[in-house]
Scaffold this active site. Structure first.
Site, mmCIF file in Angstrom:
data_model
loop_
_atom_site.group_PDB
_atom_site.id
_atom_site.type_symbol
_atom_site.label_atom_id
_atom_site.label_comp_id
_atom_site.label_asym_id
_atom_site.label_seq_id
_atom_site.Cartn_x
_atom_site.Cartn_y
_atom_site.Cartn_z
ATOM 1 N N HIS A 1 121.708 -6.241 54.061
ATOM 2 C CA HIS A 1 122.185 -4.944 54.549
ATOM 3 C C HIS A 1 122.619 -4.087 53.358
ATOM 4 O O HIS A 1 122.937 -4.617 52.288
ATOM 5 C CB HIS A 1 123.361 -5.151 55.499
ATOM 6 C CG HIS A 1 122.936 -5.745 56.802
ATOM 7 N ND1 HIS A 1 122.253 -5.034 57.747
ATOM 8 C CD2 HIS A 1 123.082 -6.995 57.302
ATOM 9 C CE1 HIS A 1 121.999 -5.814 58.776
ATOM 10 N NE2 HIS A 1 122.485 -7.004 58.535
ATOM 11 N N LYS B 1 132.320 -0.813 66.275
ATOM 12 C CA LYS B 1 132.108 0.643 66.236
ATOM 13 C C LYS B 1 132.147 1.223 67.644
ATOM 14 O O LYS B 1 132.590 2.347 67.861
ATOM 15 C CB LYS B 1 130.772 0.962 65.557
ATOM 16 C CG LYS B 1 130.473 2.456 65.434
ATOM 17 C CD LYS B 1 129.350 2.710 64.459
ATOM 18 C CE LYS B 1 128.019 2.324 65.030
ATOM 19 N NZ LYS B 1 127.510 3.319 66.005
#
Length: 911
Positions: free
Chosen positions: A144, A570
């Site tokens: 990532h 999130k």
């Protein structure tokens, strides 16, 4: 050297480099900034001395030009790179000292300790044998966009670390001490003149090579040591028991993770498989060559077994090089047998793997790992046990662990992309006109029928769009890989944003049509809060389908399920996400048990607390009882790989802590953490999660203009420009701006601006809504590992946050009335959270439970602050420019990049 002496030495050498390579004036400027930053942190909060120091620091930073800001920011950034080296070296030294002090007893959190504790806790010989039969732990390396350090810089830092270890020996002659100091100075000088960020967007193949660098340099040697540790502990406490299969292994997403990354195509995946196989073949070949030279045992003294003699004779006529060796060493059969295996690998290295995998008609007579494991076993059976259990055992284990693939490659794709591809194929076949737009129930009925029907006839190149052709080509590639090189090269197919059973059956149908469904693990990834809540029902629905149970039968009735920490956080905030994950794991485990399905939970943990990070041993021990059962899979992401595995001793330590936790968690009824969670705690958690979720959503999703606030008060735009990953920072298919942003840059940006909001926001509101009195909350903290881990990680996030620094970023917002309203809300929640966390944990200060980390954060803060001040100043100037692409903008961005790298290194967190 003590750590203080090491840091002092590195600081002095860095000062020499700044003075020599820049100027004495720049060094004096950096020292003034450092002095003001330290004074700003000393004394009582709000004291005149601290206010005066803060004002002087701000004036000094405002006076910087972009030319002078670059070396000042670079100095603090490089300082943290060097301090991190010193700390890692210090930790490795402490571990060595602990081993010496405890010998012959195992150290805490080790494999030996876990086996010893289980034996003392009453785990029987049969129970341990059953665990060993099921034991499988797998680390999945991912790429990532969180690693802000280039591989070039990592290599230079490792060379400095090697010289530090030399200097610590204490017995170096003066000439060699001078030589080591000079070598460090040379490397620091080279680092000073090396761009900290890449000048071009990193390619997927670059990420693959970086990942394989750690496999080659660290895991290759460390993993067999871990195996040996388990063998030794079992021999002591459970004589006669051994793990007879590869129980600790590696996988990777790098080159197979297509989710939101258009740069990962089936051709790139084929290249990844080539690089994986190339590494394994070459490492095995070199090891076998060395082993052949060592196995000089004479046939007259150690006759080979009939099995070994028969195997060797079956390989005639021998290759030219082995025939030559036979003429020289005719009485050394073991040298010859191993040399023959090395020659096999030399031939295998000539194979054009990529071309083979992309060919429509590849030949499939390629070597596989069993072609080496069998002869190695019979070689070991022929020679004395003491020799057999040395290097030959390590070589055999290398083949068992790494095969001819180094790490198996997972495939990951978004559910919507898979449905889109299948929908177009179904339209082309005249089966269904709008599959991807149908609801889950309608799709499920159709898929069930298709899976029970014969495979349709496909043209060699179906008349579909390039996107669909690419998706189907991936499944064809998986099929060719398994046929030609073996199933061990390919890991599971992971479905991102899995919403229902139809998403899983869609993959099964595509795999069946491509010919690769048999024994293929299909793994739904549940990421959002709604999807986590629905996960048990989805799995139950799947298990009730005959077509899916028939598929599971080919997988030994085993199901892997992945849970995502990033998007759930999130989506709903820290507390709500953690509770949803805990409950989903419990419920998934129960559903699997009810249907007689063996399962593995795959944890998509990231580096930061907001993405499931934190101490791995503690996190595993905090899992719901009966959800581990000897099987555990987790991602190691971004900066975590370089921070945990760059130093072999620390890599070894981290791995043994993971295994220790998995072993202990597999017997919850024998361990204290297996005690039933009190119902009143669950009720309280439900209420707290609802309140925390409401507070988080109210701020992040329901406050008009909040996303604009985030875009201004964090360096998110500059982070998106960084060349630190091949995958875009935003998803391309969704309209909502926050939904499009990936969780990693979301967390990274809040960490940079010192809000660290995803790691704690909402927790205070949740705790305030608890129906339990303070003594009961304290009991909950003391006796429930999940709740304690939740708190401990939140303390870390709160301590790394700094709202005084965050206020500087908030001042970047043009509408200061609006900004003050948002910031005041964040400040109130921070104060509320800190107050309640301290009250419940009983700590006087944040992180009192881990004084070493607490002290490290306090010592680092005065050196991180100047980077934040410089970053804010550069952002302010950058956003004031009329032309954001002018030369001055580029100079300002270069400084911002330095600060981003420096803050990440100082906080030891990115995304």
């Amino acid at each position: 050297m003590e750590i203080a002496a090491t840091i002092r030495l590195l600081g002095e050498l860095l000062g020499q480099v700044i003075t020599t390579e820049e100027s004495p004036g720049i060094f004096d400027l950096e020292e003034r900034v450092r002095g003001y930053a330290k004074a700003r942190r000393s004394g009582l909060a709000g004291s005149p001395q601290r206010v005066q120091a803060a004002n002087r620091l701000a004036r000094e930073i405002r006076a910087l030009t972009s030319q002078s800001a670059r070396p000042v920011a670079g100095a603090f950034k490089l300082y943290f790179d060097l301090v991190n080296l010193a700390e890692e070296n210090f930790r490795a030294n402490l571990l060595r000292q602990e081993e010496f002090a405890n010998h012959p007893h195992p150290i805490h959190d080790s494999i030996g300790e876990a086996i010893n504790v289980l034996k003392d806790s009453g785990v029987s010989h049969d129970e341990m044998g059953q665990l060993l039969d099921d034991l499988h732990i797998e680390l999945v390396l991912t790429a990532h966009p969180t690693e802000a350090k280039r591989r070039t810089i990592l290599s230079k830092l490792q060379r400095i670390a090697m010289q530090i270890r030399r200097l610590e020996r204490g017995d170096l002659p003066p000439r060699q001490v001078v030589s080591s100091r000079k070598a460090i100075l040379e490397e620091i000088t080279a680092l000073w003149h090396t761009d900290p960020a890449r000048t071009t967007r990193i390619k997927v193949t670059d990420e693959i090579r970086t990942t394989l660098y750690f496999v080659d340099e660290v895991f290759w040697d460390v993993l067999p040591r871990i195996y040996a540790d388990l063998d030794a502990a079992l021999a002591q406490h459970y004589p006669g028991l051994k793990a007879t299969h590869p129980w600790l292994s590696l996988a990777s997403w790098v080159g197979g993770d297509r989710d939101g990354n258009p740069n990962v195509t089936h051709a790139v995946t084929a290249e990844a498989l080539r690089l994986h196989r190339g590494l394994a073949v070459e490492r095995h070949r070199l090891t076998l060559q060395d082993t052949a030279r060592r196995l000089s045992l004479s046939a007259s003294r150690v006759p080979p077994t009939p099995e070994l003699a028969a195997w060797f004779e079956s390989r005639r006529p021998l290759p030219a090089h082995v025939s030559f060796l036979e003429s020289r060493y005719s009485n050394e059969p073991y040298r010859l047998a191993i040399s023959l295996l090395a020659d096999d690998l030399a031939e295998a290295s000539k194979d054009d793997v990529t071309a083979c995998l992309l060919s429509r008609n590849p030949t499939n007579n390629r070597l596989r790992s069993n072609d080496f494991i069998y002869p190695l076993k019979i070689i070991r059976q022929s020679i004395p046990e003491l020799v057999a259990d040395g290097l030959p055992l390590t070589v055999q284990r290398h083949f068992e662990i790494f095969g001819l693939h180094a790490a198996r490659l997972d495939i990951r794709e978004d559910s919507s992309r898979l449905s889109e591809a299948l929908g177009e194929l179904l339209r082309a076949l005249g089966i269904h006109a709008h599959f991807e737009h149908a609801n889950q129930a309608e799709r499920l009925v159709l898929l069930t029928e298709l899976l029970a029907s014969p495979k349709p006839d496909f043209a060699p190149q179906p008349g579909v769009t390039p996107r669909t052709a690419e998706t189907f080509a991936l499944f064809q590639l998986v099929n060719r890989t398994r046929e030609v090189y073996g199933a061990e090269l390919i890991g599971p197919v992971v479905i991102s944003m899995a919403r229902g059973a139809a998403d899983v059956l869609a993959v099964l149908l595509l795999a069946r049509w491509a010919g690769c469904a048999n024994c293929l693990d299909i793994v739904p990834l549940f990421e959002t809060l709604d999807d986590l809540r629905a996960a048990p029902k989805v799995m139950s629905e799947l298990f009730n389908l005959d077509v899916y149970r028939a598929h599971l039968a080919t997988c030994r009735d085993h199901q892997m399920v992945m849970v995502g920490y990033s998007d759930s956080n999130k989506d709903g905030g820290y507390l709500a996400a953690n509770w949803a994950l805990y409950r989903a794991q419990e419920d998934i485990a129960q559903v699997c048990k009810q249907h007689g399905v063996r399962f593995t939970l795959f944890h998509g943990r990231g580096g930061t607390v907001a993405r499931g990070g934190g101490p791995a041993n503690r996190a595993i021990r905090a899992q719901p009882p009966a959800t581990v059962q000897g099987r555990f899979r987790l991602t190691e992401q971004g900066e975590v790989i370089s921070s945990r595995y760059a130093e072999p001793q620390l890599a070894y330590r981290h791995l043994e802590q993971i295994i220790n936790a998995v072993l202990l968690s597999s017997f919850p009824d024998k361990m204290d953490h297996g005690r039933a969670v009190q119902e009143k705690w669950r009720v309280a958690m439900n209420g707290m999660a609802v309140a925390a979720h409401r507070a988080y959503r109210r701020l992040v999703y329901e406050t008009p203009g909040f996303i604009d606030y985030w875009l201004v008060v964090t360096p998110i735009e500059e982070i998106q420009r960084l060349q630190i990953g091949s995958r875009p920072a935003v998803r391309q298919s969704e309209e909502n701006s926050l939904a499009r942003v990936r969780a990693i840059p979301w967390v990274f940006s809040w960490m940079q601006s010192r809000f660290n909001l995803p790691g704690w926001y909402g927790l205070g509101s949740g705790l305030a809504a608890s129906p339990l009195a303070l003594p009961e909350m304290k009991e909950m903290y003391a006796e429930w590992p999940f709740f304690r881990s939740l708190f401990d990680n939140a303390e870390m996030s709160l301590l790394k946050a700094d709202l005084d620094i965050a206020a500087l970023y908030s001042a970047l917002m043009p509408d200061q009335v609006f900004a003050k309203r948002i910031f005041d809300d964040i400040q109130r929640e921070y104060d509320r959270t800190q107050e309640l966390v301290l009250a419940i944990s009983g700590h006087a200060q944040l992180m009192d439970g881990d004084p070493s980390i607490q002290r490290s954060i306090h010592l680092r803060n005065p050196y991180i602050d100047p980077l934040n001040y410089i970053q804010v100043e550069m952002l302010q100037r950058l956003r004031a420019l009329v032309n954001p692409d002018c030369e001055e903008a580029e100079q300002l961005r270069q400084v911002v990049v330095l600060t981003i790298n420096g803050i990440a290194a100082g906080l030891r967190n990115t995304g």
